[in-house]
Motif scaffolding. Sequence first.
Motif, PDB file in Angstrom:
ATOM      1  N   VAL A  14      60.652  42.545   2.241  1.00 50.17           N
ATOM      2  CA  VAL A  14      60.810  42.495   3.526  1.00 50.17           C
ATOM      3  C   VAL A  14      60.620  41.002   4.213  1.00 50.17           C
ATOM      4  CG1 VAL A  14      59.551  43.354   5.877  1.00 50.17           C
ATOM      5  CG2 VAL A  14      59.992  44.817   4.021  1.00 50.17           C
ATOM      6  N   THR A 413      54.568  39.617   9.070  1.00 49.54           N
ATOM      7  CA  THR A 413      55.364  38.974   9.959  1.00 49.54           C
ATOM      8  C   THR A 413      54.660  37.839  10.744  1.00 49.54           C
ATOM      9  OG1 THR A 413      54.992  40.857  11.083  1.00 49.54           O
ATOM     10  CG2 THR A 413      57.203  40.471  10.183  1.00 49.54           C
TER      11      THR A 413
ATOM     12  N   MET B   1      61.138  25.668  18.713  1.00 47.22           N
ATOM     13  CA  MET B   1      61.986  27.021  17.739  1.00 47.22           C
ATOM     14  C   MET B   1      61.287  28.293  18.566  1.00 47.22           C
ATOM     15  SD  MET B   1      61.932  27.094  13.778  1.00 47.22           S
ATOM     16  CE  MET B   1      61.709  25.144  13.695  1.00 47.22           C
ATOM     17  N   PRO B   2      61.995  29.251  18.291  1.00 45.92           N
ATOM     18  CA  PRO B   2      61.425  30.622  18.867  1.00 45.92           C
ATOM     19  C   PRO B   2      60.269  30.962  18.128  1.00 45.92           C
ATOM     20  CG  PRO B   2      63.661  30.858  17.886  1.00 45.92           C
ATOM     21  CD  PRO B   2      63.319  29.542  17.755  1.00 45.92           C
ATOM     22  N   ASN B   3      59.534  31.631  18.601  1.00 45.56           N
ATOM     23  CA  ASN B   3      58.277  32.524  17.774  1.00 45.56           C
ATOM     24  C   ASN B   3      58.441  33.749  18.010  1.00 45.56           C
ATOM     25  OD1 ASN B   3      55.915  33.224  16.841  1.00 45.56           O
ATOM     26  ND2 ASN B   3      54.890  31.421  17.250  1.00 45.56           N
ATOM     27  N   ASP B   4      58.988  34.658  16.921  1.00 43.69           N
ATOM     28  CA  ASP B   4      58.878  35.927  16.910  1.00 43.69           C
ATOM     29  C   ASP B   4      57.616  36.761  16.986  1.00 43.69           C
ATOM     30  OD1 ASP B   4      61.559  35.439  17.345  1.00 43.69           O
ATOM     31  OD2 ASP B   4      62.160  35.623  15.255  1.00 43.69           O
ATOM     32  N   SER B   5      56.553  36.324  16.625  1.00 45.11           N
ATOM     33  CA  SER B   5      55.280  37.031  16.307  1.00 45.11           C
ATOM     34  C   SER B   5      55.057  37.940  17.456  1.00 45.11           C
ATOM     35  CB  SER B   5      54.230  36.021  16.011  1.00 45.11           C
ATOM     36  OG  SER B   5      54.036  35.245  17.167  1.00 45.11           O
ATOM     37  N   ARG B  10      59.270  43.984  15.604  1.00 42.90           N
ATOM     38  CA  ARG B  10      59.524  43.267  14.160  1.00 42.90           C
ATOM     39  C   ARG B  10      58.097  43.690  13.275  1.00 42.90           C
ATOM     40  NH1 ARG B  10      60.768  39.253  11.965  1.00 42.90           N
ATOM     41  NH2 ARG B  10      62.937  38.614  12.368  1.00 42.90           N
ATOM     42  N   THR B  11      57.091  43.448  13.785  1.00 42.78           N
ATOM     43  CA  THR B  11      55.961  43.773  13.119  1.00 42.78           C
ATOM     44  C   THR B  11      55.878  45.186  12.872  1.00 42.78           C
ATOM     45  OG1 THR B  11      54.828  42.496  14.983  1.00 42.78           O
ATOM     46  CG2 THR B  11      53.426  43.437  13.204  1.00 42.78           C
ATOM     47  N   SER B  14      58.179  45.394   9.480  1.00 44.57           N
ATOM     48  CA  SER B  14      57.925  45.233   8.150  1.00 44.57           C
ATOM     49  C   SER B  14      56.709  46.048   7.714  1.00 44.57           C
ATOM     50  CB  SER B  14      57.553  43.647   8.153  1.00 44.57           C
ATOM     51  OG  SER B  14      56.731  43.545   9.247  1.00 44.57           O
ATOM     52  N   SER B  15      55.969  46.326   8.616  1.00 45.83           N
ATOM     53  CA  SER B  15      54.762  47.117   8.016  1.00 45.83           C
ATOM     54  C   SER B  15      55.164  48.412   7.559  1.00 45.83           C
ATOM     55  CB  SER B  15      53.698  47.252   9.101  1.00 45.83           C
ATOM     56  OG  SER B  15      54.195  47.865  10.195  1.00 45.83           O
ATOM     57  N   ARG B  17      58.054  49.524   6.387  1.00 45.03           N
ATOM     58  CA  ARG B  17      58.889  49.281   5.295  1.00 45.03           C
ATOM     59  C   ARG B  17      58.001  49.126   4.037  1.00 45.03           C
ATOM     60  NH1 ARG B  17      64.416  46.603   5.298  1.00 45.03           N
ATOM     61  NH2 ARG B  17      63.829  45.554   7.522  1.00 45.03           N
TER      62      ARG B  17
END
Lengths: 422, 324
Positions: A14, A413, B1-5, B10-11, B14-15, B17
């Motif tokens: 991931v 992430t 730069m963009p910060n996707d956090s 998104r979070t 990933s968790s 999966r």
Amino acid sequence: MLRDYIVFLARAFVLSFSGSRLFYAWMALLTVVAAIGGHVFCRQLVDGLELTGMTDQISWGVYIANFTFLVGLAAAAVMLVIPAYIYRNQDMHDVVLFGELLAIAAIIMCLLFVTVDLGRPDRFWHMTPYLGKFNFPSSMLAWDVVVLLGYLLVNVHICGYLLYMKYLGRKATPLFYMPFIIISIAWAVSIHTVTAFLYVGLVGRPFWNTAIVAPRFLGSAFTAGPGILIIAFQIIRYYMGYQISDRAIHTLRNIVTASLLINLFLLSCETYKEFYAASSHSSSARYLFFGLEHLGHYYGKLVPWIWTAVLMQLAAGIILIIPPVARKIVFLNIACVLANIGIWIEKGMGMVVPGFVPTPQGTVVEYAPTWSETLICLGIWAFGLLLFSWMLHLAVPIMMGKFSFRDRVGVATEAESKAYAA
Amino acid sequence: MPNDSDDPSRTGSSSCRADPGQEGMGRRELLKAGMGTMAALATLAGVTAPLLSLRDGPSLDEFLQRHYTQLTPEMMEKILARIEHEIAFRYGVKTSVRDYKPIPDVEFAYALNLNRCNGSRRCVYACMKENNIPLDHPEQAYIRVVELDNDSLDLEEGNVLYNHDQVPQEGKYYIPIQCQQCRKPPCTKVCPVQATWTEPDGVTVIDYNWCIGCRYCMAACPYEARRFNWSRPKFEPEQINPDMGYLSNRIRPRGVVEKCHFCLHRTRQGKNPACAEACPTGARVFGNIRDPKGKINFILKNKRVYILKADAKTIPRFYYFFDR
């Protein structure tokens, strides 16, 4: 235990696909170039090696040239391993893993360059011991396959083990990696020595049949590899937020300086022998440095290249031996780039092609890579960079403690985005 | 730069999966993953597209074929039939491919009279015809003839591309060079898969179905005797010599190395090699070096004999000699 490892792999998968836009753009660019290379390679599979510039006279070209250079890059990791693990240099200890990851990427590129050079890659399995007919220990190419694969496995084990322990938050057990570190040191020297012996062992090619090739290869490898790492460290520091001390970079600078001077010294030894005692065995060197006259024609395609290579290395050497200049990071970077391009030419095309000119029957033929060859080479380089970037993308958060077993839900992430936001 | 956090989806993705126990991913994530997979498949299709036009890929039998020395007579029968079938399919010619074995107590050697050779290249043409070398690839010929000035022995001063109305030229002499069938061959030593070896009758051969095409042997040969099949050979049916040997003149596949094999499909049946037969001046003498009364031994005892590149210590079975 096993479940933890599977979770680790899944999370790493991931993480591989999450990152900043810059990361995505960089990986996409490399994927495109690698895919173009792959496409052209598939064409070469269909049409044969006639798509290359190679001939019966010059039967190895830019594939084997790149292979030779990259074996050096892989071997150069040892220049970090020795200070880090043997002399317990803390600065090197923080970065040694990057050197080993570079070695992994370089070896895989080497294997790809050998594969694209084969007329029958479908018969690669003939080299498998027992199943095929492996000509070991007689053939140096067989030795090379053994040492390259062995070096790959050793490094994959060391990197994989240390990173996974770091991920678990456990202290690595020296018994599980120190023996392999020691092996990898000797093994690193052996991969480049064996690659040199591949050339040296040919009685019909006086240009290669000289004892100095292996030392020259090591000298140039220990210049090129640390030189690339100096630049890579700055990129890692800037874009991934991993702290790398200037002292680490300047330790590498000292290694690059010493190795470059040794490489230039060995090169001058070789040229002295070729030109002062000029026999018919010097024809290849004459072709390389000055061009050859044959049946009223002048052949000298490599002449501008080799002089560029020599001048670039000399310029890099001058920068590096003046400490106040070399300490300035800009000049250091310039020196590393110059040295690397110089060495890529000198021990790549400048080593492989002249060995075939003039041919044993005395004719002079020239070689230039075709477009398909060039695109395949670019594709493999892009693939190697892709691999290296990907490994760094996983390794850096682990080393920073941002990708670890303890926070396995949801935190990944966050860690990456912090790591990759500039 | 963009910060996707800050992006919650998104979070979440990933968790969940990473931990299969959780609930499914968001729609946007699903879409992204789907598009990513599509892009990857499209790239893969684009990369491998040329393979659709592959016409001479190996059959499964060919792919799995063992090394020559591991083949039983039954396996060999099948392989020979398969090769005949392939040639018939690809070139439309009926051929006979046989596996000729060495004759006991025979060791072949060649002697070439440099006083007689007139540089006509008849041997070259006969060799190409006999050994199924495409005529549009003259550089692939197993024999190259070097033209030298009478006062020189240095091959680097020679000319292999000479093209005269009349041979021999005044003040010149000619050295045909082909595989020297060395007693200590550097080529077999370096082959990583033992695809090339020396047979008991002294002929160094190549298993064209085992060679991986690394061309290390070509770099190793001090006589430039080896050729590579850069592309698939193209023939008109009438150009093909249908009498073929497995280790000799059968049509070679693309991507493997080949060279002179002393015409073993002929010589193992007691005939002369094609080059010796074609020579208009009788410069070429072929025979059994183990026959003490044979022509080869007569020449070795009575003529001024020399070998090419003696300093390489390859000890060739190919001798050059002067009459006068």
